[in-house]
Design a protein around this motif. Sequence first.
Motif, PDB file in Angstrom:
ATOM      1  N   GLY A 202       0.811  -1.218   0.000  1.00 31.04           N
ATOM      2  CA  GLY A 202       0.000   0.000   0.000  1.00 31.04           C
ATOM      3  C   GLY A 202       0.840   1.262   0.000  1.00 31.04           C
ATOM      4  O   GLY A 202       0.560   2.211  -0.740  1.00 31.04           O
ATOM      5  N   ALA A 203       1.903   1.273   0.813  1.00 31.15           N
ATOM      6  CA  ALA A 203       2.787   2.435   0.854  1.00 31.15           C
ATOM      7  C   ALA A 203       3.508   2.626  -0.479  1.00 31.15           C
ATOM      8  O   ALA A 203       3.693   3.755  -0.944  1.00 31.15           O
ATOM      9  CB  ALA A 203       3.800   2.271   1.985  1.00 31.15           C
ATOM     10  N   THR A 204       3.880   1.515  -1.114  1.00 35.71           N
ATOM     11  CA  THR A 204       4.567   1.597  -2.413  1.00 35.71           C
ATOM     12  C   THR A 204       3.647   2.168  -3.482  1.00 35.71           C
ATOM     13  O   THR A 204       4.064   3.011  -4.284  1.00 35.71           O
ATOM     14  CB  THR A 204       5.063   0.204  -2.841  1.00 35.71           C
ATOM     15  N   ARG A 205       2.395   1.733  -3.481  1.00 36.24           N
ATOM     16  CA  ARG A 205       1.435   2.263  -4.463  1.00 36.24           C
ATOM     17  C   ARG A 205       1.248   3.766  -4.284  1.00 36.24           C
ATOM     18  O   ARG A 205       1.200   4.516  -5.274  1.00 36.24           O
ATOM     19  CB  ARG A 205       0.091   1.540  -4.326  1.00 36.24           C
ATOM     20  N   ARG A 206       1.150   4.213  -3.052  1.00 34.63           N
ATOM     21  CA  ARG A 206       0.973   5.649  -2.803  1.00 34.63           C
ATOM     22  C   ARG A 206       2.214   6.431  -3.228  1.00 34.63           C
ATOM     23  O   ARG A 206       2.096   7.524  -3.800  1.00 34.63           O
ATOM     24  CB  ARG A 206       0.674   5.877  -1.328  1.00 34.63           C
ATOM     25  N   ALA A 207       3.381   5.887  -2.949  1.00 39.53           N
ATOM     26  CA  ALA A 207       4.617   6.572  -3.335  1.00 39.53           C
ATOM     27  C   ALA A 207       4.747   6.637  -4.854  1.00 39.53           C
ATOM     28  O   ALA A 207       5.136   7.679  -5.412  1.00 39.53           O
ATOM     29  CB  ALA A 207       5.818   5.852  -2.732  1.00 39.53           C
ATOM     30  N   GLU A 208       4.401   5.559  -5.540  1.00 39.27           N
ATOM     31  CA  GLU A 208       4.479   5.543  -7.005  1.00 39.27           C
ATOM     32  C   GLU A 208       3.504   6.551  -7.607  1.00 39.27           C
ATOM     33  O   GLU A 208       3.847   7.257  -8.577  1.00 39.27           O
ATOM     34  CB  GLU A 208       4.188   4.134  -7.522  1.00 39.27           C
ATOM     35  N   ALA A 209       2.302   6.611  -7.067  1.00 36.79           N
ATOM     36  CA  ALA A 209       1.318   7.569  -7.575  1.00 36.79           C
ATOM     37  C   ALA A 209       1.796   9.004  -7.369  1.00 36.79           C
ATOM     38  O   ALA A 209       1.597   9.874  -8.232  1.00 36.79           O
ATOM     39  CB  ALA A 209      -0.028   7.353  -6.879  1.00 36.79           C
ATOM     40  N   LEU A 210       2.449   9.257  -6.239  1.00 36.81           N
ATOM     41  CA  LEU A 210       2.947  10.596  -5.951  1.00 36.81           C
ATOM     42  C   LEU A 210       4.110  10.972  -6.865  1.00 36.81           C
ATOM     43  O   LEU A 210       4.158  12.079  -7.408  1.00 36.81           O
ATOM     44  CB  LEU A 210       3.388  10.676  -4.487  1.00 36.81           C
ATOM     45  N   VAL A 211       5.025  10.031  -7.076  1.00 35.73           N
ATOM     46  CA  VAL A 211       6.212  10.316  -7.881  1.00 35.73           C
ATOM     47  C   VAL A 211       5.881  10.434  -9.366  1.00 35.73           C
ATOM     48  O   VAL A 211       6.452  11.270 -10.079  1.00 35.73           O
ATOM     49  CB  VAL A 211       7.278   9.224  -7.643  1.00 35.73           C
ATOM     50  N   HIS A 212       4.949   9.610  -9.836  1.00 36.55           N
ATOM     51  CA  HIS A 212       4.655   9.575 -11.266  1.00 36.55           C
ATOM     52  C   HIS A 212       3.532  10.526 -11.682  1.00 36.55           C
ATOM     53  O   HIS A 212       3.068  10.466 -12.823  1.00 36.55           O
ATOM     54  CB  HIS A 212       4.290   8.143 -11.699  1.00 36.55           C
ATOM     55  N   ARG A 213       3.118  11.388 -10.797  1.00 36.53           N
ATOM     56  CA  ARG A 213       2.070  12.328 -11.187  1.00 36.53           C
ATOM     57  C   ARG A 213       2.653  13.374 -12.138  1.00 36.53           C
ATOM     58  O   ARG A 213       3.873  13.599 -12.186  1.00 36.53           O
ATOM     59  CB  ARG A 213       1.476  12.996  -9.952  1.00 36.53           C
ATOM     60  N   GLU A 214       1.763  14.014 -12.852  1.00 36.94           N
ATOM     61  CA  GLU A 214       2.184  14.994 -13.859  1.00 36.94           C
ATOM     62  C   GLU A 214       2.921  16.160 -13.196  1.00 36.94           C
ATOM     63  O   GLU A 214       2.517  16.685 -12.160  1.00 36.94           O
ATOM     64  CB  GLU A 214       0.954  15.513 -14.612  1.00 36.94           C
TER      65      GLU A 214
END
Length: 254
Positions: A202-214
């Motif tokens: 869950g933490a990894t998914r949130r971090a990926e979404a934050l880093v890969h945002r526009e």
Amino acid sequence: MATPQHFVWAAGHLVLLAASLRYLLASLTFKTASSLWYKASYAGAIVSYAIVCHKSVGYPQPNIAWARRALLDENIQYLMLALFWFTSKPITLTLLPFMIFSLFHALTFLRTTVMTRYMPGPPATAGGPPQPHPLAKRLQAWVKANYDSAMRVVAYTELVIFLRVLLGAVAFQNSLLAPIAFAHFVRQRYFQSAFTREAIAGATRRAEALVHREGTPPVVVQVFEKGQLLVQRWAGVALVPNPPAAAAAGGARR
């Protein structure tokens, strides 16, 4: 029938709960919290976990087989962690997982030992088993209903603790050894606890979404992805009882 060792085990958990609550409340109200309460909390944890570890793996033996069995024991891992925090500079957040474990242990001891002796249930029906006290039934139902949620809180809290000691090492608020030692602890928990795996995913998914945002600079994405790769390589080999395939073939076991 409860043994004296069982009562000492329960007393350790009660000391942990009482002392950590005292220390936590002082911290939350911005009062000066004596480190003695912090030390007392982990002293209680050390006593309780040492008793459980003795029952599970026995006295230390000078051979590889005993060492491997001990390193795979979850209670040994938490005992070593309690010893580490006991000898380290106080970090309030580290108490929370131990408090949650102790709460459930204390409630179970209350239900199965204290209430059985001093609060017997209604008379058993003819030929039926003894009936527990209604309060004991409610305690059992509460523990069963809330255990999984509490273990998820523990898993996520342990990730937050790792972030805290990592940032604390950078800011010289705690020792450089703390994030290293705790990283190895979390790594082993990942391979032994479904709750930890769920929290990390869950933490990894949130971090990926934050880093890969526009709008995120490409260099940040590259650093993040390389960091992920390094962590995956480091955590790829673990001390586990059986390979994943063998464990799957043998059925789920916790």
